[in-house]
Write an enzyme that holds these catalytic residues in place. Structure first.
Site, PDB file in Angstrom:
ATOM      1  N   SER A  39       0.807  -1.221   0.000  1.00 29.54           N
ATOM      2  CA  SER A  39       0.000   0.000   0.000  1.00 29.54           C
ATOM      3  C   SER A  39       0.841   1.273   0.000  1.00 29.54           C
ATOM      4  O   SER A  39       0.321   2.358  -0.246  1.00 29.54           O
ATOM      5  CB  SER A  39      -0.949   0.017   1.200  1.00 29.54           C
ATOM      6  OG  SER A  39      -0.232   0.102   2.408  1.00 29.54           O
ATOM      7  N   LYS A  92       0.307   4.811   6.943  1.00 26.69           N
ATOM      8  CA  LYS A  92      -0.265   5.645   5.886  1.00 26.69           C
ATOM      9  C   LYS A  92       0.190   7.093   6.056  1.00 26.69           C
ATOM     10  O   LYS A  92       0.717   7.477   7.105  1.00 26.69           O
ATOM     11  CB  LYS A  92      -1.801   5.596   5.927  1.00 26.69           C
ATOM     12  CG  LYS A  92      -2.423   4.230   5.651  1.00 26.69           C
ATOM     13  CD  LYS A  92      -2.283   3.804   4.218  1.00 26.69           C
ATOM     14  CE  LYS A  92      -3.025   2.511   3.921  1.00 26.69           C
ATOM     15  NZ  LYS A  92      -2.437   1.348   4.624  1.00 26.69           N
TER      16      LYS A  92
END
Length: 215
Positions: A136, A174
């Site tokens: 990701s 993230k």
């Protein structure tokens, strides 16, 4: 008496340590002195060590300490040795908290494993390491199997890569953004969508400080 090259190298190490606190690599020393190979650097280092101008620090990768500098001129009175900062490339053992995986809070990942990390990769504060799982964050150069070096903190600014605990159960790595009244966590992979949460759903558990990759 030092040779010209020995003196050049000593002053280069002196300046590098004074500016960064980290001793230069053999490759950097070779390039700075325009030598053809690193074996020449090894010979110069050994000569400076034998003459008492530098000292190799034990158990520290390529770490050097300058013990003294040569006097500026023969007529000048003897000067005491100049002690410079110890190189900041010690090896630090960070707690390794496992892989970032859905449904696993950081607290549950804590174990007895540790990861040896050069101190030069870390800034101030307390740190831990996490093994990255998945793709990701590949567009930030963070790959599956990398080790994320995380500085412990419970705050974050827009654009920082953080470890966030979602709903007290899912840990994720993230990029942190504020979007109106919401918190947006952005992946770095166009195949994945941003995640949006209410502030009370998100607990910051650290900011990315560095990355370690094993080959």
């Amino acid at each position: 008496m030092l040779t010209r090259k020995q003196n050049e190298l000593l002053r280069y190490i002196h300046d590098h340590l004074s500016q960064s606190g980290v001793s230069p690599s053999f490759e950097e020393m070779k390039d700075a002195l325009e030598l053809k190979s690193k074996s020449g650097v090894h010979r110069l280092i050994s000569a400076l060590e034998e003459r008492g101008f530098i000292r190799r620090l034990p158990n520290r990768a390529r770490a050097l300490e300058v013990v003294k500098m040569p006097d500026a001129g023969k007529a000048a009175p003897a000067k005491p040795p100049v002690t410079l900062p110890i190189a900041a490339n010690d090896i630090v053992e960070l707690p390794l908290h496992g892989r970032i995986a859905a449904g696993t809070p950081i607290e549950a990942l804590q174990g007895t494993e540790s990861l040896a990390v050069p101190a030069a990769l870390l800034g101030p504060g307390e740190h831990y390491a996490l093994e990255v799982a998945g793709d990701s964050m590949v567009e930030e150069g963070i790959l599956d199997g990398d080790y994320a070096l995380i500085r412990k903190t419970d705050t974050a600014r827009d654009g920082e890569i953080v470890v966030a605990l979602i709903n007290n159960e899912e840990a994720t790595l993230k990029t942190f953004r504020r979007e109106g009244q919401m918190i947006r966590l952005d992946p770095a992979n166009r195949r994945y969508d941003p995640q949006r949460y209410r502030p009370e759903q998100v607990q910051i558990q650290g900011r990315l400080s560095g990355l370690l990759r094993r080959y």
